[in-house]
Write a protein that holds these residues in place. Structure first.
Motif: not given
Length: 78
Positions: A22-39
């Motif tokens: 989760l991209e979090v800016l000043d305590g608020r979610i601003t974006g989402v990215w997948p974890a590339k190495t997550h099983e």
């Protein structure tokens, strides 16, 4: 000063448990990215994972537990 963080977490929308940042800016979610190495998710997300911020901030989301008393739902403490 703005506070920016990438927070590694697990999607809870279904039972798969995909990894995402989760991209979090000043305590608020601003974006989402997948974890590339997550099983489980292997760097991918479904449409629900990509839009996790929509249900986190949805106006109808419960933010307090509710219990039924005399046939009505009333707020309870955690």
């Amino acid at each position: 000063m703005m506070d920016y963080q990438n927070v590694l977490t697990t999607c809870v929308y279904c039972g798969c448990g995909c990894g995402l940042y989760l991209e979090v800016l000043d305590g608020r979610i601003t974006g989402v990215w997948p974890a590339k190495t997550h099983e489980v998710s292997d760097g991918k997300l479904c449409i629900k994972g990509w839009n996790v911020d929509e249900f986190v901030y949805h106006q109808d989301r419960l933010t307090t537990p509710l219990i039924r008393q005399d046939g009505e739902l009333v707020e309870a403490s955690w």
